[in-house]
Design a protein around this motif. Structure first.
Motif, PDB file in Angstrom:
ATOM      1  N   LEU A  11       1.013  -1.172   0.038  1.00 19.36           N
ATOM      2  CA  LEU A  11       0.217   0.274   0.164  1.00 19.36           C
ATOM      3  C   LEU A  11       0.814   1.328  -0.137  1.00 19.36           C
ATOM      4  CD1 LEU A  11      -2.985   1.341   0.029  1.00 19.36           C
ATOM      5  CD2 LEU A  11      -2.993   1.085   2.564  1.00 19.36           C
ATOM      6  N   PRO A  12       2.174   1.499   0.823  1.00 24.18           N
ATOM      7  CA  PRO A  12       2.795   2.495   0.823  1.00 24.18           C
ATOM      8  C   PRO A  12       3.157   3.218  -0.525  1.00 24.18           C
ATOM      9  CG  PRO A  12       3.307   1.960   2.553  1.00 24.18           C
ATOM     10  CD  PRO A  12       2.265   0.059   1.881  1.00 24.18           C
ATOM     11  N   MET A  13       3.933   1.844  -0.885  1.00 25.90           N
ATOM     12  CA  MET A  13       4.621   2.295  -2.852  1.00 25.90           C
ATOM     13  C   MET A  13       3.309   2.346  -3.270  1.00 25.90           C
ATOM     14  SD  MET A  13       7.934   1.329  -1.991  1.00 25.90           S
ATOM     15  CE  MET A  13       7.507   2.500  -0.665  1.00 25.90           C
ATOM     16  N   ILE A  16       0.952   4.647  -2.682  1.00 25.46           N
ATOM     17  CA  ILE A  16       0.177   5.406  -3.344  1.00 25.46           C
ATOM     18  C   ILE A  16       1.964   6.914  -3.646  1.00 25.46           C
ATOM     19  CG2 ILE A  16       0.024   7.079  -1.046  1.00 25.46           C
ATOM     20  CD1 ILE A  16      -1.559   5.014   0.695  1.00 25.46           C
ATOM     21  N   ILE A  17       2.602   6.074  -3.675  1.00 21.78           N
ATOM     22  CA  ILE A  17       4.137   6.935  -3.640  1.00 21.78           C
ATOM     23  C   ILE A  17       3.949   6.897  -5.438  1.00 21.78           C
ATOM     24  CG2 ILE A  17       6.230   6.610  -3.767  1.00 21.78           C
ATOM     25  CD1 ILE A  17       6.980   5.990  -1.539  1.00 21.78           C
ATOM     26  N   PHE A  41       9.698  10.654  -0.282  1.00 21.86           N
ATOM     27  CA  PHE A  41       9.627   9.463  -1.194  1.00 21.86           C
ATOM     28  C   PHE A  41      10.947   8.362  -1.280  1.00 21.86           C
ATOM     29  CE2 PHE A  41       5.646  11.478  -3.829  1.00 21.86           C
ATOM     30  CZ  PHE A  41       5.264  11.368  -2.613  1.00 21.86           C
ATOM     31  N   LEU A  79      11.632   6.606   1.745  1.00 22.99           N
ATOM     32  CA  LEU A  79      10.618   5.671   1.932  1.00 22.99           C
ATOM     33  C   LEU A  79      10.954   4.295   0.906  1.00 22.99           C
ATOM     34  CD1 LEU A  79       8.626   4.830   4.102  1.00 22.99           C
ATOM     35  CD2 LEU A  79       7.059   6.425   2.275  1.00 22.99           C
ATOM     36  N   SER A  80      10.194   4.801  -0.670  1.00 23.65           N
ATOM     37  CA  SER A  80      10.505   3.898  -1.671  1.00 23.65           C
ATOM     38  C   SER A  80      12.340   2.811  -0.907  1.00 23.65           C
ATOM     39  CB  SER A  80      10.815   4.464  -2.988  1.00 23.65           C
ATOM     40  OG  SER A  80      11.488   5.453  -2.938  1.00 23.65           O
ATOM     41  N   TRP A  94      11.622   0.461   1.890  1.00 22.29           N
ATOM     42  CA  TRP A  94      10.280  -1.193   1.509  1.00 22.29           C
ATOM     43  C   TRP A  94      11.041  -1.889   0.378  1.00 22.29           C
ATOM     44  CZ3 TRP A  94       6.470  -0.503   4.476  1.00 22.29           C
ATOM     45  CH2 TRP A  94       5.041  -1.243   4.871  1.00 22.29           C
TER      46      TRP A  94
END
Length: 333
Positions: free
Chosen positions: A191-193, A195-196, A310, A313-314, A317
């Motif tokens: 999910l975070p990826m 959104i990014i 981003f 964070l990416s 992840w």
């Protein structure tokens, strides 16, 4: 021998036209849908005169633009000036060669399809740089510089997002990426990826709130300030075709491609191409919704979001995803 070659060539041309024609028609209706949705957000009517419910408004606008005089600035590099919108348009359409609409519904099902898509989308900045430089005007030039920095910045985070998906699939083939989501769409575990990727797609396609290369409040119209008539139409078509392309990439990477929402009757008897189209329309609706909701970012805010939020964070992840797959011994072959 010659007959077989000609027949094969005609089949390829027919396949290409079967993809390009719907995309170009979709652009016209996407412009109409955007104007209607923004009108609803702003409590007004939007297009409602030309054709039933205003459906022919986009075609009327296109006809009006094409019949106008195509003005070439006297100080411009005319060859590069005319070549820039063509390059932008061709690149926005070339990427559709590897997009699978349904099982077997793809022009070229190559094993490195995701790398081809990433390469084509990265080349899109060249058309904008050519337009800004060839115009010999300060506003287009500033818009081109902004666009180059913006697209390069957000391609980095898009690259890491794609890596997380590839770790879960073990293949660069787009069809296999969709098939790997039979159990669960990647939008849920990643999910975070997701959104990014969506926010980066907004920046990659120069959409609000990241439309700083075209910022009319400071740059008149950005890199295509000097363009008119058919040249402007090509840039306009390329921008909206790129929106549809990024929506298709989002659907393939995170929303299960042509797979149904639930594998139950009657959802599983709906053709895959219908599911694929509906999902693209949903993502495009999000593009338009964001435009009607959020104010434009400042340029320093745009860069800070890309590089300081981003990117780490990416990258984090990617490490988390790889560690999870290795720890539970579920690394795909």
């Amino acid at each position: 021998m010659l007959y077989d070659y000609i027949l094969q060539l005609l089949i390829i041309v027919a396949q290409i036209m079967a993809v390009i024609a719907p995309v170009l028609i979709s652009v016209a209706f996407l412009v109409y849908a955007e104007r209607k949705i923004l009108a609803l957000i702003q409590l007004r009517k939007g297009p409602n005169v030309v054709g039933p419910f205003g459906l022919l408004q986009s075609f009327a606008d296109a006809l009006k633009l094409i019949t106008k005089e195509n003005i070439l600035p006297s100080g411009s590099n005319k060859i590069v000036f005319l070549l820039a919108p063509i390059v932008t348009m061709v690149l926005s359409l070339a990427a559709w060669a590897v997009i699978p609409f349904a099982p077997g519904w793809v022009i070229s099902d190559i094993n490195v399809g995701i790398m081809y898509l990433f390469a084509i989308s990265s080349l899109g900045v060249y058309g904008i740089i050519m337009a800004g430089w060839a115009s010999n005007s300060k506003y287009p030039f500033l818009g081109a510089l902004r666009s180059a920095a913006q697209m390069v910045s957000y391609e980095v985070s898009i690259g890491f997002v794609i890596i997380t998906v590839l770790l879960c699939v073990g293949s660069l083939n787009l069809t296999k990426i969709v098939e790997a989501q039979q159990t669960v769409w990647f939008a849920i575990p990643l999910l975070p990826m997701f959104i990014i990727f969506f926010i980066s797609a907004l920046a990659e396609t120069n959409r609000l709130p990241f439309d700083l290369p075209e910022d009319e409040s400071t740059l008149v119209a950005g890199f295509f300030t000097e363009y008119s008539s058919a040249s402007f139409v090509l840039f306009f078509l390329a921008e909206y075709a790129s929106m549809i392309l990024m929506s298709a990439m989002t659907v393939i990477l995170f929303l299960g491609g042509w797979l149904p929402l639930f594998d139950i009757y009657p959802l599983n008897i709906i053709p895959g191409v219908i599911w694929f189209t509906v999902k693209i329309m949903f993502v495009l609706f999000l593009f338009i919704w964001v435009r009607g909701t959020f104010p434009r970012y400042r340029y320093d805010q745009l860069m800070r979001l890309g590089w300081k939020v981003f990117l780490p964070l990416s990258l984090f992840w990617v490490v988390i995803t790889a560690g999870f797959l290795v720890t539970f011994d579920i690394v795909p072959n």
